[in-house]
Design an enzyme around this catalytic site. Structure first.
Site, mmCIF file in Angstrom:
data_model
loop_
_atom_site.group_PDB
_atom_site.id
_atom_site.type_symbol
_atom_site.label_atom_id
_atom_site.label_comp_id
_atom_site.label_asym_id
_atom_site.label_seq_id
_atom_site.Cartn_x
_atom_site.Cartn_y
_atom_site.Cartn_z
ATOM 1 N N HIS A 1 14.721 -3.286 27.050
ATOM 2 C CA HIS A 1 16.154 -3.139 26.460
ATOM 3 C C HIS A 1 15.997 -3.947 24.954
ATOM 4 O O HIS A 1 15.041 -4.077 24.371
ATOM 5 C CB HIS A 1 17.257 -3.949 27.148
ATOM 6 C CG HIS A 1 16.623 -5.363 27.695
ATOM 7 N ND1 HIS A 1 16.335 -6.550 26.978
ATOM 8 C CD2 HIS A 1 16.103 -5.978 28.991
ATOM 9 C CE1 HIS A 1 15.892 -7.524 27.715
ATOM 10 N NE2 HIS A 1 15.823 -7.101 28.915
ATOM 11 N N HIS B 1 13.851 -6.974 24.592
ATOM 12 C CA HIS B 1 11.933 -6.522 24.569
ATOM 13 C C HIS B 1 11.782 -5.928 22.939
ATOM 14 O O HIS B 1 10.827 -6.304 22.553
ATOM 15 C CB HIS B 1 11.923 -5.588 25.430
ATOM 16 C CG HIS B 1 11.879 -6.061 26.866
ATOM 17 N ND1 HIS B 1 12.893 -5.060 27.870
ATOM 18 C CD2 HIS B 1 11.258 -6.746 27.603
ATOM 19 C CE1 HIS B 1 12.761 -5.577 29.017
ATOM 20 N NE2 HIS B 1 11.666 -6.653 28.982
#
Length: 276
Positions: free
Chosen positions: A30, A33
């Site tokens: 997501h 990250h």
């Protein structure tokens, strides 16, 4: 971007590189990250991303089997973020004999360690293995998992691991909910309740700024986290990054919460620096 499962193949590809930035993950990537990958891309010649759902950090009644996975989407996000090598090891690659594991001696008796016994042993074991495989210059971890980050920093110090650990800020949704792969579990009602966790933490910060005693702040935070259909796992304050008790000499306090919704367990935190 090259995708690899072989330790030997990855080591050969990384041999002789000047600087390697590394982000270990369990996938279902997501924006949180992506922010780690972006920073790594700016600071290193080569960026390595690993995706491995590590079985040894899950308890017997936890969500190993249903942990969200989407390899195609992960690969697309990694490619867009400029990842050079995507390491996709199997269980057999990561645990060829499973004869030795890392054991945490302190710092796992608070916060998530209380309700997830053995969890951080599994985390440090797999991080140790990945550091040995990749041998990165820098490794990037989000402060959302602040306890995990502190334990990794401690492991690196205790074991003289030649890697720089980079603390990265929590990435949030527009309504304040911390980005998490497990947010996908939430029902519509739970998703509406979940931003209340961050709201409670911000209220706690304001109370600390106003001079309210820490124990009173913790009691107020617990009271504000009673959402219908949920249970509070913990609302705690510890010194950071030692994870020890807060006392008069503590400069930085980690105020952390965990709330168990019917569909998912969510954690969040804030770092509070006294006198800042």
């Amino acid at each position: 971007m090259k995708i690899m499962q072989s330790v030997t193949q990855l080591r050969e590809a990384l041999a002789g590189q000047t600087s390697v930035g590394f982000i270990p993950t369990m996938g279902f990537l997501h924006e949180g990250h992506a922010s780690l990958l972006e920073q790594a891309r700016q600071e290193n010649d080569i960026v390595v991303l690993s995706i491995f759902v590590n079985p040894t950090q899950f308890g017997p009644n936890e969500d190993l089997d249903r942990y969200p996975r989407d390899e195609q989407r992960d690969q697309q996000l990694a490619q867009a973020a400029g990842v050079d090598y995507l390491f996709y090891p199997t269980n057999d690659v990561m645990y060829p004999l499973d004869m030795a594991r890392v054991t945490v001696r302190s710092g796992d008796d608070v916060l998530c360690g209380t309700s997830r016994p053995g969890h951080f042993d599994g985390v440090l074991t797999v991080v140790s293995k990945l550091f040995n495989i990749v041998q990165p210059t820098r490794a990037y971890f989000g402060l959302k998992d602040a306890q995990q980050l502190a334990l990794i920093e401690g492991y690196v110090t205790d074991y003289f691991v030649p890697v720089e650990i980079k603390r990265c800020p929590i990435i949030r949704e527009a309504d304040g909910l911390a980005k998490s792969s497990r947010n996908v579990y939430l029902s519509e009602t739970e998703r509406k309740q979940a931003p209340g966790i961050q709201q409670a933490l911000q209220q706690a910060k304001q109370a600390l700024d106003a001079g309210t005693p820490l124990e009173t702040v913790l009691e107020q935070t617990r009271a504000s986290l009673h959402f219908e259909g949920t249970t509070i796992d913990y609302v705690e304050a510890v010194a950071y990054p030692t994870l020890g008790p807060v006392d008069a000499t503590t400069d930085t306090i980690l105020l952390a919460v965990a709330v168990q919704f019917e569909s998912a367990r969510l954690i969040d935190n804030l770092l509070y620096t006294r006198g800042a």
